[in-house]
Design a protein around this motif. Structure first.
Motif, PDB file in Angstrom:
ATOM      1  N   ALA A   2      -5.623   6.093  -8.015  1.00 21.65           N
ATOM      2  CA  ALA A   2      -4.520   5.239  -7.580  1.00 21.65           C
ATOM      3  C   ALA A   2      -4.131   5.546  -6.138  1.00 21.65           C
ATOM      4  N   LEU A   3      -4.128   6.819  -5.776  1.00 16.40           N
ATOM      5  CA  LEU A   3      -3.805   7.191  -4.397  1.00 16.40           C
ATOM      6  C   LEU A   3      -4.863   6.663  -3.437  1.00 16.40           C
ATOM      7  N   MET A  40       2.181   1.656  -3.530  1.00 19.30           N
ATOM      8  CA  MET A  40       1.119   2.127  -4.412  1.00 19.30           C
ATOM      9  C   MET A  40       0.890   3.625  -4.234  1.00 19.30           C
ATOM     10  N   SER A  41       0.890   4.072  -2.998  1.00 17.04           N
ATOM     11  CA  SER A  41       0.656   5.494  -2.724  1.00 17.04           C
ATOM     12  C   SER A  41       1.823   6.357  -3.205  1.00 17.04           C
ATOM     13  N   VAL A  82      -5.553   0.309   0.887  1.00 19.24           N
ATOM     14  CA  VAL A  82      -4.769  -0.891   1.195  1.00 19.24           C
ATOM     15  C   VAL A  82      -4.004  -0.709   2.507  1.00 19.24           C
ATOM     16  N   ILE A  83      -3.467   0.492   2.729  1.00 23.97           N
ATOM     17  CA  ILE A  83      -2.782   0.764   4.005  1.00 23.97           C
ATOM     18  C   ILE A  83      -3.753   0.596   5.175  1.00 23.97           C
ATOM     19  N   ASN A  92       6.389  12.189  -1.606  1.00 23.67           N
ATOM     20  CA  ASN A  92       6.314  10.737  -1.752  1.00 23.67           C
ATOM     21  C   ASN A  92       7.355  10.004  -0.922  1.00 23.67           C
ATOM     22  N   TYR A 123       6.044   8.075   2.110  1.00 21.42           N
ATOM     23  CA  TYR A 123       5.504   6.731   1.892  1.00 21.42           C
ATOM     24  C   TYR A 123       6.626   5.689   1.860  1.00 21.42           C
ATOM     25  N   THR A 143       3.815   5.814  -5.662  1.00 23.22           N
ATOM     26  CA  THR A 143       3.911   5.863  -7.124  1.00 23.22           C
ATOM     27  C   THR A 143       2.613   6.300  -7.790  1.00 23.22           C
ATOM     28  N   ALA A 144       1.611   6.697  -6.997  1.00 25.15           N
ATOM     29  CA  ALA A 144       0.307   7.076  -7.562  1.00 25.15           C
ATOM     30  C   ALA A 144       0.445   8.324  -8.425  1.00 25.15           C
ATOM     31  N   GLY A 190      -4.234   3.012  -2.899  1.00 26.25           N
ATOM     32  CA  GLY A 190      -3.086   2.771  -2.041  1.00 26.25           C
ATOM     33  C   GLY A 190      -3.390   3.038  -0.573  1.00 26.25           C
ATOM     34  N   GLY A 197       0.817  -1.217   0.000  1.00 27.78           N
ATOM     35  CA  GLY A 197       0.000   0.000   0.000  1.00 27.78           C
ATOM     36  C   GLY A 197       0.846   1.259   0.000  1.00 27.78           C
TER      37      GLY A 197
END
Length: 434
Positions: free
Chosen positions: A105-106, A96-97, A112-113, A169, A172, A99-100, A109, A93
């Motif tokens: 997409a964010l 994903m966040s 998922v976190i 980023n 993250y 690289t959103a 991510g 997660g």
């Protein structure tokens, strides 16, 4: 050896500190580094203020969605493996966040976190509940809550350093590295729950729904109390910055207020656990809610930095008095044969309260002033204290143990009295015989 039980570990917090608290410190530090950054990331991707708030809410939404499945998964694969799975999911997660390139997409991510946080939270609670005896359960779980608070306190500072050095980023990536470090620590640390796993295979066959249905009276009484507590805590977190802004404090001053109140909060986690183990769960539950209610009622009277800090400190004191309370009450009420499934429903109650608190504040401020809403919510916290006073003692193992000790003492006294009477009679007979 990896995965082997620690001889004699069941009974001392020091022996289980690395296995129980190390992963929590790492995970909460990573989560703390990310929490203030989510809204900033959304804004950089073009989100409005409202959409950015929705992105932040995705974290709580993921936690809510993950509670019941987490209970089922932990019951099936065990608490230790669930911790490993949660750490991997959280790292995914975070990646994903980081690289959103779109809000969608964010959102995915962050969701998922939140899902990973739910599994990690349930597994560590069940893990520690299994590892320690009842006589020190509250201290163990309040320490777990305290370690979580410390991680969330340190995380934002660490995140700010890497964001200043690189970009948003990077926070993250800090979270992802912390998740992977927690994975490694769980993997290499000794398994502290292996000695108590008899019947785990049978328990894993039970569905979450069947366990919650069987124990619905507990969830509808004590679970509502957990909802009330978490709701009051969430209101505190939202109310203080709103009030500080309304009286003209700067963001820096608001951060100072939060820091002082948070320091008081963190200092009380172990005393709270000691109080619950020594004097029962009510000794912390009721005062915690009463002090939270008092702080909410006092907040509208504060108009200066010093006064707001004092009111926020009262709220921090109330929150600290209840450190580990929700986890302890859940551990007390959970059936040993289906602990993970039950805790999934228990944590859902608490997370619903955490989500409902700010919603209640928002609804009240739509029809009255912020100060009036604060007083109303303070009264609600006092009512919650009354609810806890009714239902907490019915599930308190310290109370049951004291009752057993008193009955044992009474029997011993009675036996002693009978023995003394018999001895006296024998003495009299002996005197008559002479």
């Amino acid at each position: 050896m990896t995965g082997q039980p620690v001889p004699g570990s069941r009974g001392t917090l020091r022996a289980i500190a690395l296995s129980a608290y190390g992963p929590t410190l790492l995970g909460s530090t990573g989560a703390g580094a990310v929490a203030p950054i989510i809204a900033v990331s959304a804004r950089e991707l073009g989100a409005s203020v409202g959409v950015a708030a929705l992105l932040v809410a995705a974290l709580g939404l993921g936690t809510l969605l993950g509670d019941l499945p987490s209970g089922a998964l932990a019951a099936r694969i065990g608490e230790r493996r669930a911790l490993l799975v949660a750490a991997v999911i959280e790292a995914v997660g975070m990646l994903m966040s980081a690289t959103a390139r779109s809000l969608t997409a964010l959102f995915a991510g962050v969701l998922v976190i939140g899902l990973a946080g739910s599994l990690f939270g349930l597994a560590r609670q069940a893990y520690l509940t299994e590892a320690v005896p009842v006589r020190m359960r509250a201290r163990a779980l309040s320490t777990l809550g305290g370690v979580h608070r410390i991680g969330y306190f340190v995380g934002p500072f660490l995140g700010s350093v890497v964001v200043a050095r690189w970009d948003v980023n990077a926070a993250y990536l800090v979270g992802g590295i912390a998740s992977l470090a927690a994975f490694v620590l769980v993997l290499v640390a000794p398994d502290i729950t292996a000695p108590g796993r008899a019947g785990a295979t049978t328990a894993a066959r039970r569905s979450v729904g069947s366990v919650l249905l069987e124990h619905r009276p507990v969830l509808l009484t004590l679970g509502v109390g957990a909802l009330w507590v978490s709701g009051a805590r969430a209101v505190r977190e939202a109310l203080v910055p709103l009030w500080a802004e309304s009286v003209g404090l700067s963001p820096a001053q608001t951060a100072l207020v939060f820091g002082i109140a948070g320091g008081v909060d963190m200092l009380l986690f172990y005393p709270s656990g000691w109080l619950m183990d020594r004097h029962g769960r009510v000794a912390a539950a009721v005062p915690s809610m009463l002090v939270l209610g008092l702080g909410m009622a006092l907040l509208p009277l504060s108009t200066t930095l010093v006064a707001v800090t004092a009111a926020a400190t009262v709220l921090g004191l109330g929150n600290g008095l209840g450190a580990g309370l929700i986890m302890t009450l859940g551990a007390d009420a959970a059936p040993p044969e289906a602990r993970a499934q039950f805790l999934g429903g228990w944590r859902l109650c608490a997370d619903l309260g955490r989500a409902a608190g700010p919603v209640a504040l928002s609804g009240l401020t739509a029809v009255m002033t912020l100060g009036a809403a604060s007083v109303v919510l303070g009264v609600g916290a006092v009512i919650g204290a009354g609810w806890l006073r009714i239902w907490v003692p019915r599930h308190d193992p310290t109370r049951l143990r004291r009752q057993g000790e008193q009955r044992g003492t009474s029997r011993d006294d009675a036996s002693g009295a009978r023995g003394a009477s018999g001895a006296s009679g024998a003495s009299r007979d002996g005197q008559r015989g002479t």
